[in-house]
Design an enzyme around this catalytic site. Structure first.
Site, PDB file in Angstrom:
ATOM      1  N   TYR A   1       0.859  -1.196   0.000  1.00 43.73           N
ATOM      2  CA  TYR A   1       0.000   0.000   0.000  1.00 43.73           C
ATOM      3  C   TYR A   1       0.888   1.236   0.000  1.00 43.73           C
ATOM      4  CZ  TYR A   1      -3.173   3.602   1.746  1.00 43.73           C
ATOM      5  OH  TYR A   1      -3.909   4.750   1.886  1.00 43.73           O
TER       6      TYR A   1
ATOM      7  N   GLU B   1      -3.456   7.507  -3.986  1.00 46.43           N
ATOM      8  CA  GLU B   1      -3.296   6.214  -3.310  1.00 46.43           C
ATOM      9  C   GLU B   1      -3.114   5.102  -4.338  1.00 46.43           C
ATOM     10  OE1 GLU B   1      -6.052   4.579   0.123  1.00 46.43           O
ATOM     11  OE2 GLU B   1      -6.801   3.853  -1.792  1.00 46.43           O
TER      12      GLU B   1
END
Ligand code: GDP
Ligand code: MN
Length: 393
Positions: free
Chosen positions: A113, A201
């Site tokens: 992530y 993101e």
């Protein structure tokens, strides 16, 4: 403003970040050409069919399907295009899938992530990275916050190479993957700044079986106040994905945010609107919306505000709380009277007007003959509107 995965990937690609590539389609008639493209141009005999909606968690909701061959991809595409996809972010009604992306299939060795956003408390941008890729990051933050690594960027210096390496080491990357990771971070940071993003993101960022690092999924949220200078980003806007009442309110320059409660609020000024929501909650109620009609409240804004509040079937009572500073209360009162007469109101309306010409406004409301519950002060107004909303009238 949010965008779709395929649009986010277009942006990443423009900044030189490797992505899981594919083709977006809106109709099944385009499917064969899309599959051909993935097979021939991207050299992938396997496919992933991915629903394009703004909400995350599509995989868990059944909107992302790995397809080992062409027949399976066709079947998945037929099922996903046009489906109503429910994820933890769509709300209980789900979201209609109007577009799907057919991508190459990637052999994933590990998912990570990565995200960049502004840390308001520190006044610096922060890069977050985690080995728990593919998962919902809120869950990781709640259960094992130590697994989210952070690096804050000094605004004057920008992202430093050592910071990118440190994050990479922290994720356990080395050698070629560490190099690729650092390059991707640098590019993502440039992209974040240049696009006026509030968040950028990549989840997951993956290392493939072949040892390459690439973005499998990406999300952006852009600062609405910067869109005037982000023409290309603004082109990506998809109003199908936005709340229709919020879109309608924006046309009239009203700042409206839909909420879950049953007390509709019409207030001028963001601070007073927040205070009004607080006091409604304090008195045991739940606001149905945030609505700031702005500094120039007049007959038209009051009418439009009313219309938008009442289009929400959850609204059981309305509180109008206007402070007359620049705006004159008598004008607002006239607007309320006109709106109530015109809109065939069937919920109780509590009105609290204070400030410039408040006395005159009270007279206008009292002599108008419209059924309005007058209130004195914030506490009185909140009590009355909460009682009216729970009274079931
Ligand atoms: P999200 O659920 O909305 O975040 O959608 P993602 O695009 O992140 O996909 C969800 C999950 O599907 C990923 O975390 C992967 O585990 C899986 N996935 C997506 N594309 C591929 C692929 O090309 N190969 C493999 N093996 N899995 C994939
Ligand atoms: Mn994802």
């Amino acid at each position: 403003m949010k965008i779709h995965e395929y649009q986010a990937k277009e942006i990443l690609k423009k900044y030189g970040i490797p992505i899981q590539d594919g083709v977006v389609i809106t109709e099944l008639s385009e499917l064969q050409a899309a599959l051909d493209h993935v097979e021939k141009e991207l050299n992938s005999k396997q496919f992933v069919v991915k629903a394009q909606i703004h909400a995350g968690g599509r995989g868990l909701g059944g909107g992302v399907k790995f397809s080992p061959d062409r027949a399976k991809a066709e079947e998945n595409a037929k099922n996903i295009l046009g489906m109503t996809l429910k994820t933890h972010q769509t709300g209980p009604d789900g979201q209609l899938v109007r577009k799907i992306m057919i991508t190459e299939a990637i052999d994933i060795a590990k998912e990570y992530y990565v995200a960049i956003t502004l840390d308001r408390a520190k006044g610096k941008n922060v890069i977050m990275a985690s080995t728990e890729g593919g998962m919902e990051i809120e869950e990781v933050a709640a259960k094992s916050p130590e697994k989210i690594l952070k690096a804050w960027i000094e605004p004057g210096f920008g992202l430093q190479a050592f910071q990118a390496r440190q994050l990479g080491f922290g994720l356990g990357l080395e050698g070629e993957q560490l190099k690729q990771f650092s390059k991707i971070l640098a590019k993502l940071y440039t992209c974040f700044l240049q696009t006026d993003a509030e968040i950028a993101e990549i989840n997951p960022l993956v290392v493939t079986d072949q040892g390459n690092v690439l973005a499998l999924d990406a999300k952006f949220n852009f600062d609405g106040n910067a869109l005037y200078r982000q023409k290309e980003i603004l082109e990506f806007r998809d109003i199908h994905e936005e709340d229709p009442t919020e879109v309608e309110a924006a046309k009239f320059n009203l700042n409206y945010v839909k909420l879950e409660g049953n007390v509709g609020c019409m207030v001028n000024g963001a601070g007073l609107a927040m205070g009004t929501m607080d006091i409604i909650k304090f008195k045991g109620g739940e606001p149905a919306n945030f609505l700031d009609v702005g500094g120039g409240a007049n007959v038209e804004t009051v009418k439009n505000g009313f219309r938008i509040i009442l289009s929400d079937p959850n609204v059981k009572a309305v509180l109008i709380n206007i402070f007359g500073g620049i705006v004159r209360c008598d004008r607002v009162a006239n607007g309320i009277v006109e709106a109530v007469k015109e809109l065939d109101l069937n919920v109780p309306v509590v009105v609290r007007l204070a400030g410039t010409n408040a006395e005159l406004a009270k007279e206008i409301l009292a002599s108008s003959g419209v059924a309005i519950i007058p209130a004195d002060g914030l506490a009185d107004a909140a009590e009355k509107v909460v009682a009216a909303a729970t009274g079931g009238q």
